[in-house]
Motif scaffolding. Structure first.
Motif, PDB file in Angstrom:
ATOM      1  N   UNK A 142       0.856  -1.052  -0.074  1.00  0.00           N
ATOM      2  CA  UNK A 142      -0.063  -0.133   0.026  1.00  0.00           C
ATOM      3  C   UNK A 142       0.772   1.251  -0.004  1.00  0.00           C
ATOM      4  N   UNK A 143       2.024   1.213   0.805  1.00  0.00           N
ATOM      5  CA  UNK A 143       2.858   2.459   0.841  1.00  0.00           C
ATOM      6  C   UNK A 143       3.564   2.852  -0.623  1.00  0.00           C
ATOM      7  N   UNK A 144       4.117   1.788  -1.291  1.00  0.00           N
ATOM      8  CA  UNK A 144       4.408   2.084  -2.522  1.00  0.00           C
ATOM      9  C   UNK A 144       3.338   2.571  -3.475  1.00  0.00           C
ATOM     10  N   UNK A 145       2.187   1.995  -3.322  1.00  0.00           N
ATOM     11  CA  UNK A 145       0.943   2.384  -4.096  1.00  0.00           C
ATOM     12  C   UNK A 145       0.730   3.928  -3.919  1.00  0.00           C
ATOM     13  N   UNK A 146       0.926   4.101  -2.724  1.00  0.00           N
ATOM     14  CA  UNK A 146       0.432   5.625  -2.157  1.00  0.00           C
ATOM     15  C   UNK A 146       1.489   6.648  -2.813  1.00  0.00           C
ATOM     16  N   UNK A 147       2.627   6.063  -2.835  1.00  0.00           N
ATOM     17  CA  UNK A 147       3.616   7.101  -3.231  1.00  0.00           C
ATOM     18  C   UNK A 147       3.689   7.262  -4.954  1.00  0.00           C
ATOM     19  N   UNK A 148       3.140   5.990  -5.390  1.00  0.00           N
ATOM     20  CA  UNK A 148       3.078   6.077  -6.969  1.00  0.00           C
ATOM     21  C   UNK A 148       1.893   7.084  -7.299  1.00  0.00           C
ATOM     22  N   UNK A 149       1.103   7.275  -6.303  1.00  0.00           N
ATOM     23  CA  UNK A 149      -0.034   7.818  -6.663  1.00  0.00           C
ATOM     24  C   UNK A 149       0.348   9.514  -6.657  1.00  0.00           C
ATOM     25  N   UNK A 150       1.076   9.874  -5.444  1.00  0.00           N
ATOM     26  CA  UNK A 150       1.743  10.794  -5.232  1.00  0.00           C
ATOM     27  C   UNK A 150       2.490  11.368  -6.528  1.00  0.00           C
ATOM     28  N   UNK A 151       3.354  10.719  -7.124  1.00  0.00           N
ATOM     29  CA  UNK A 151       4.120  10.758  -8.249  1.00  0.00           C
ATOM     30  C   UNK A 151       3.224  10.905  -9.534  1.00  0.00           C
ATOM     31  N   UNK A 152       2.193  10.379  -9.640  1.00  0.00           N
ATOM     32  CA  UNK A 152       1.303  10.564 -10.787  1.00  0.00           C
ATOM     33  C   UNK A 152       0.739  11.915 -10.481  1.00  0.00           C
ATOM     34  N   UNK A 201     -17.972   3.044   3.886  1.00  0.00           N
ATOM     35  CA  UNK A 201     -16.793   3.002   3.513  1.00  0.00           C
ATOM     36  C   UNK A 201     -15.872   2.587   4.870  1.00  0.00           C
ATOM     37  N   UNK A 202     -16.098   3.433   5.877  1.00  0.00           N
ATOM     38  CA  UNK A 202     -15.289   3.115   6.927  1.00  0.00           C
ATOM     39  C   UNK A 202     -15.699   1.675   7.694  1.00  0.00           C
ATOM     40  N   UNK A 203     -16.813   1.201   7.551  1.00  0.00           N
ATOM     41  CA  UNK A 203     -17.122   0.042   8.266  1.00  0.00           C
ATOM     42  C   UNK A 203     -16.218  -1.099   7.328  1.00  0.00           C
ATOM     43  N   UNK A 204     -16.258  -0.915   6.002  1.00  0.00           N
ATOM     44  CA  UNK A 204     -15.795  -1.907   5.327  1.00  0.00           C
ATOM     45  C   UNK A 204     -14.144  -1.829   5.574  1.00  0.00           C
ATOM     46  N   UNK A 205     -13.460  -0.774   5.697  1.00  0.00           N
ATOM     47  CA  UNK A 205     -12.099  -0.805   5.730  1.00  0.00           C
ATOM     48  C   UNK A 205     -11.905  -1.040   7.282  1.00  0.00           C
ATOM     49  N   UNK A 206     -12.547  -0.622   8.339  1.00  0.00           N
ATOM     50  CA  UNK A 206     -12.106  -1.032   9.713  1.00  0.00           C
ATOM     51  C   UNK A 206     -12.563  -2.545   9.938  1.00  0.00           C
ATOM     52  N   UNK A 207     -13.868  -2.629   9.757  1.00  0.00           N
ATOM     53  CA  UNK A 207     -14.367  -3.859  10.398  1.00  0.00           C
ATOM     54  C   UNK A 207     -14.870  -4.931   9.417  1.00  0.00           C
ATOM     55  N   UNK A 256      -5.807   7.357  -8.292  1.00  0.00           N
ATOM     56  CA  UNK A 256      -4.946   6.332  -7.953  1.00  0.00           C
ATOM     57  C   UNK A 256      -5.046   6.269  -6.318  1.00  0.00           C
ATOM     58  N   UNK A 257      -5.314   7.367  -5.513  1.00  0.00           N
ATOM     59  CA  UNK A 257      -5.375   7.357  -4.203  1.00  0.00           C
ATOM     60  C   UNK A 257      -6.717   6.637  -3.704  1.00  0.00           C
ATOM     61  N   UNK A 258      -7.884   6.871  -4.515  1.00  0.00           N
ATOM     62  CA  UNK A 258      -9.079   6.794  -4.094  1.00  0.00           C
ATOM     63  C   UNK A 258      -9.191   5.076  -3.974  1.00  0.00           C
ATOM     64  N   UNK A 259      -8.346   4.323  -4.828  1.00  0.00           N
ATOM     65  CA  UNK A 259      -8.383   2.938  -4.560  1.00  0.00           C
ATOM     66  C   UNK A 259      -7.572   2.466  -3.367  1.00  0.00           C
ATOM     67  N   UNK A 260      -6.958   3.227  -3.025  1.00  0.00           N
ATOM     68  CA  UNK A 260      -6.313   2.870  -1.443  1.00  0.00           C
ATOM     69  C   UNK A 260      -7.130   3.311  -0.289  1.00  0.00           C
ATOM     70  N   UNK A 261      -8.130   4.112  -0.587  1.00  0.00           N
ATOM     71  CA  UNK A 261      -8.815   4.395   0.651  1.00  0.00           C
ATOM     72  C   UNK A 261      -9.443   3.357   1.377  1.00  0.00           C
ATOM     73  N   UNK A 262      -9.862   2.000   0.472  1.00  0.00           N
ATOM     74  CA  UNK A 262     -10.396   1.206   1.430  1.00  0.00           C
ATOM     75  C   UNK A 262      -9.559   0.121   1.851  1.00  0.00           C
ATOM     76  N   UNK A 263      -8.276   0.309   1.807  1.00  0.00           N
ATOM     77  CA  UNK A 263      -7.348  -0.722   2.124  1.00  0.00           C
ATOM     78  C   UNK A 263      -7.033  -0.677   3.735  1.00  0.00           C
ATOM     79  N   UNK A 264      -7.503  -1.722   4.195  1.00  0.00           N
ATOM     80  CA  UNK A 264      -7.487  -1.726   5.728  1.00  0.00           C
ATOM     81  C   UNK A 264      -5.861  -1.615   6.224  1.00  0.00           C
ATOM     82  N   UNK A 265      -4.958  -2.010   5.600  1.00  0.00           N
ATOM     83  CA  UNK A 265      -3.620  -1.701   5.945  1.00  0.00           C
ATOM     84  C   UNK A 265      -3.057  -0.469   5.951  1.00  0.00           C
TER      85      UNK A 265
END
Lengths: 657, 109
Positions: free
Chosen positions: A328-338, A474-480, A350-359
């Motif tokens: 997830x961190x690499x994907x995050x950085x990639x989104x920033x670069x993009x 969204x919060x529920x899916x990610x967190x629980x 690209x970031x929005x795809x990461x919003x639901x990542x529990x990690x």
């Protein structure tokens, strides 16, 4: 030379020499823990003698000679009875040095041992700093904001594990070499990162650790020069370290890469980074993750100003890195670069795809990056919420202050009408909701947990009126999303209650109530049961426990929790919480044998007293013998052993024949 | 922390023999491998002197009269402590023999 001077000198010499000495000794005694003890003995001799006699001309050789003598003594003592071994010790003493670079190879072997995959990560880090870096437990503890006792225990535990697993002192070849090298690289980079971006505490940088990591990396590059990833990691660390002076401001706050004063970048380290990178490239082969990360760092280093940065190149390198290391961190950085290369909109997508990542649930850099992109898109209100969230998630004080300042800066640009006149915020509403009369303490605590997660995920300053069912979903899916139905439903009803109180209906409309879908285990058939009851080789504890489970149909945990004093043998029942567990004749016959006169303490006990490392609660101990209550795991294991593959729950299912 | 060690030219010392060269080579290699030695080099005695005074800057080519005070070589090391710097300096002096070096901590960049 004063005593203090001498001690500091000895410490400096020790740090320079310890890896070689411990490596050499490990080759002799085949036990890294013992080797370290012997080396420490030599150090003690130095502490006794050098303040009087002065530091010898070749202090490393002096320490090595003393330590080797101790090692030979030890081998003799340990195996005095065996003449053959005596001879071995004598040979060892006069043994010709192995060919090649024996000392260097010893240090490399030592690195492999201290980063061995049998050890948990924390132990690898501590042991590496201890054995290769020559740091004391106190120094390691300080660097990791831990106590000295805890660190010493970590190191002792690591040595014990290595001895138990009989990890050989070896130089593997081929693929296995690359594997072991990569384990060392991981530890080195972890040490570097701990120093570079201190995860907690007030200092943003803990320079001691980055320096130790750089040394370890450079040393590894000399010892394993044919591994491109080693040079890749060295290049990455050299370049990152080159920015250390520029990446904090006068008050210790972080300065982002594009705002750093590039004149303060250390050109010497940058050049060392370039050199290491060239070495990696000369070795050829497809670039690994460290080489790619180094290439990204180098692209930044090559830009004279932030505006000159070749973001297209960086985004492309991240694209390659994401394929090798899709974290997830690499994907995050990639989104920033993009976002830099192709505009904030593309980055945000690209970031929005990461919003639901529990990690990334609690990772402050995700909302920080979102805030940045949103601010650039002119979506100030959302940007401010994200910076607020990022600030509440980071554990680093300097970073929190920085993020709050960014939130305020965006807030200043907001049209004040939109910013202020929108009623209470999520935080205000949540606090008022929890403060209302009529909620008991347990409910307040449970609701508080749910709402805290909502606030962390959505931002304290989110206007309550804008809280939507989509947000909640969204919060529920990610967190629980992955939790048990009971947990999910508890949080769901907390939000329903909050929504009802706040006049926001349908907040949980996107959330279905979950039911426990675990299939009820198939009960054990009558034939198998008869076979089980007729066995005579089973201890009375097992017979009683299984009979009781079967006859009562009570939960396994409840039965294990029974105490002798709970039992009413005449009425064949026992108090369990607010209800009763009852049994029939099979159990009734066995219980007196099991109790054997006991009147207090856990009904089902382990065979032995707990080891010194385990300290069960007093209520889980038999007052007479000190044995502890039988655990679920152990009970399950015993049942599986006896039946082949059945679980206790299958026994429980009422199956009266 | 970084230290710069500057070694002065020695008039009593004869030209370095092969043994010294070999020992020094090993020393440099070892320190580089350990990541301690960041940069090292010898200095041309024929230096260039620049003096500024008021608006004027005068440039003079060397060599200069006080040659024995001139720095003949340097080493930039990255160490954990002052004591570690001294220990490395001791080892260096042990190899090169009679003469003089000066170490100073480097700040910045």
């Amino acid at each position: 030379m004063t005593r203090g001077d001498a001690h500091r000198t000895i410490d400096a010499v020790w740090k320079l020499e310890s890896a070689r000495i411990i490596g050499g000794l490990t080759r002799m005694v085949h036990d890294v823990g013992l080797a370290e003890e012997l080396a420490q003995d030599a150090l003690v001799s130095a502490l006794e003698q050098w303040p009087r006699s002065g530091v010898p001309d070749n202090p490393g050789a002096w320490l090595m000679a003393i330590a080797k003598r101790r090692a030979v003594d030890h081998i003799r003592r340990a195996q005095r009875l065996e003449h053959k071994q005596e001879q071995l010790a004598r040979e060892q003493e006069h043994a010709p040095e192995p060919s090649g670079h024996p000392e260097q190879d010893d240090v490399l072997r030592l690195m492999f041992i201290s980063c061995h995959p049998v050890l948990p990560t924390g132990s690898r880090v501590a042991l590496t700093l201890r054995l290769i870096g020559g740091l004391t437990a106190a120094e390691i503890a300080r660097a990791f904001l831990d106590t000295e006792t805890a660190t010493a225990r970590l190191i002792a535990d690591a040595k014990r594990r290595l001895a138990e697993a009989r990890v050989p002192f070896e130089l593997p070849e081929g693929d296995r070499l690359a594997e072991r090298v990569s384990s060392v690289l991981e530890v080195v980079y972890l040490i570097f990162n701990e120093g570079y971006s201190a995860t907690s505490g007030d200092d943003l940088l803990r320079p001691g650790l980055t320096l130790e990591a750089l040394r370890l990396g450079r040393l590894l590059a000399a010892l394993a020069p044919d591994e491109p990833e080693v040079h890749g990691l060295v290049a990455l660390m050299e370049i990152q370290e080159s920015r250390s002076a520029a990446r904090t401001g006068p008050h210790g706050e972080p300065v982002q890469l594009h705002e750093q004063n590039r004149g303060r970048w250390d050109q010497l380290l940058i050049r060392r980074g370039f050199t290491a990178m060239l070495r990696a490239r000369d070795l050829g082969g497809p670039p690994g993750p460290y080489v790619l990360q180094a290439a990204i760092a180098i692209t930044h280093a090559q830009a004279r100003t932030a505006e000159d940065t070749d973001w297209g190149q960086i985004a492309a390198l991240y694209g390659a890195l994401v394929r090798l290391l899709p974290t997830p961190v690499v994907r995050l950085n990639r989104a920033v670069a993009t976002g830099m290369a192709d505009g904030p909109g593309a980055g945000l997508a690209q970031l929005d795809a990461l919003n639901a990542d529990p990690a990334l649930r609690d990772y402050h850099l995700l909302p920080a990056a979102r805030g940045d992109l949103l601010a650039r898109l002119g979506r100030s209100a959302e940007a401010r919420l994200e910076f607020d969230r990022a600030a509440s998630l980071t554990r680093n004080a300097a970073e929190r202050a920085f993020l709050l300042r960014r939130a305020d800066a965006v807030a200043d640009t907001l049209a004040d009408a939109a910013a202020t006149a929108s009623g209470p915020t999520l935080a205000e509403a949540a606090e008022r909701f929890l403060a209302q009369d009529g909620l008991d303490a347990a409910t307040t605590r449970a609701y508080g947990q749910t709402l805290r997660r909502l606030r962390l995920a959505l931002g304290d300053r989110l206007p309550l009126a804008r809280l939507s069912a989509d947000d909640v979903t969204r919060v529920f899916t990610t967190a629980w999303g992955g939790t048990a139905p009971a947990t999910w439903n508890r949080h769901r009803s907390a939000v329903r209650s909050f929504g009802g109180w706040a006049g926001l209906d349908g907040l949980t409309s996107g959330l279905a109530r979950r039911t426990d879908r675990r299939p009820r285990p198939e009960p054990i058939g009558p034939a198998a049961l008869d076979a089980l009851w007729s066995r005579t080789d089973l201890p009375v504890r097992e017979q009683t426990f299984w009979r009781l489970l079967h006859e009562s149909g009570a939960p396994v945990k409840a039965v294990l929790a029974l105490n002798a004093e709970d039992l009413d043998l005449d009425d064949r029942r026992a108090r369990s919480g607010a209800g009763w567990i009852t049994w029939r004749s099979g159990t009734a016959r066995l219980l007196p044998q099991l109790l054997a006169g006991r009147t207090r303490g856990p009904l089902f006990l382990t065979d032995r007293r707990p080891g010194p490392a385990r300290t069960p609660a007093a209520s889980d101990l038999d007052p007479e013998t000190g044995r502890s209550r039988l655990s679920y795991e152990r009970a399950e294991y015993l049942f599986k052993q006896a039946t082949g593959s059945c679980t206790l729950r299958q026994l429980r299912s009422r199956n009266r024949t | 922390m970084r230290y710069l060690m500057m070694t002065k030219a020695s008039e009593t010392q004869s030209a370095p023999d092969e043994k010294l060269m070999a020992e020094m080579g090993r020393f440099v290699e070892e320190l580089t491998a350990a990541g301690v030695l960041l940069a090292t080099g010898g200095l041309d005695p024929a230096g260039i002197r620049l003096v500024s005074s008021g608006d004027e800057i005068t440039v003079t080519d060397g060599p200069f009269a006080e040659a024995k005070e001139a720095v003949a070589g340097f080493a930039l090391v990255e160490v954990r402590s002052r004591e570690e710097a001294i220990e490395l300096g001791r080892r260096f002096r042990g190899i090169v023999g009679d003469g003089e070096s000066v170490m100073q901590q480097v700040f910045g960049p």
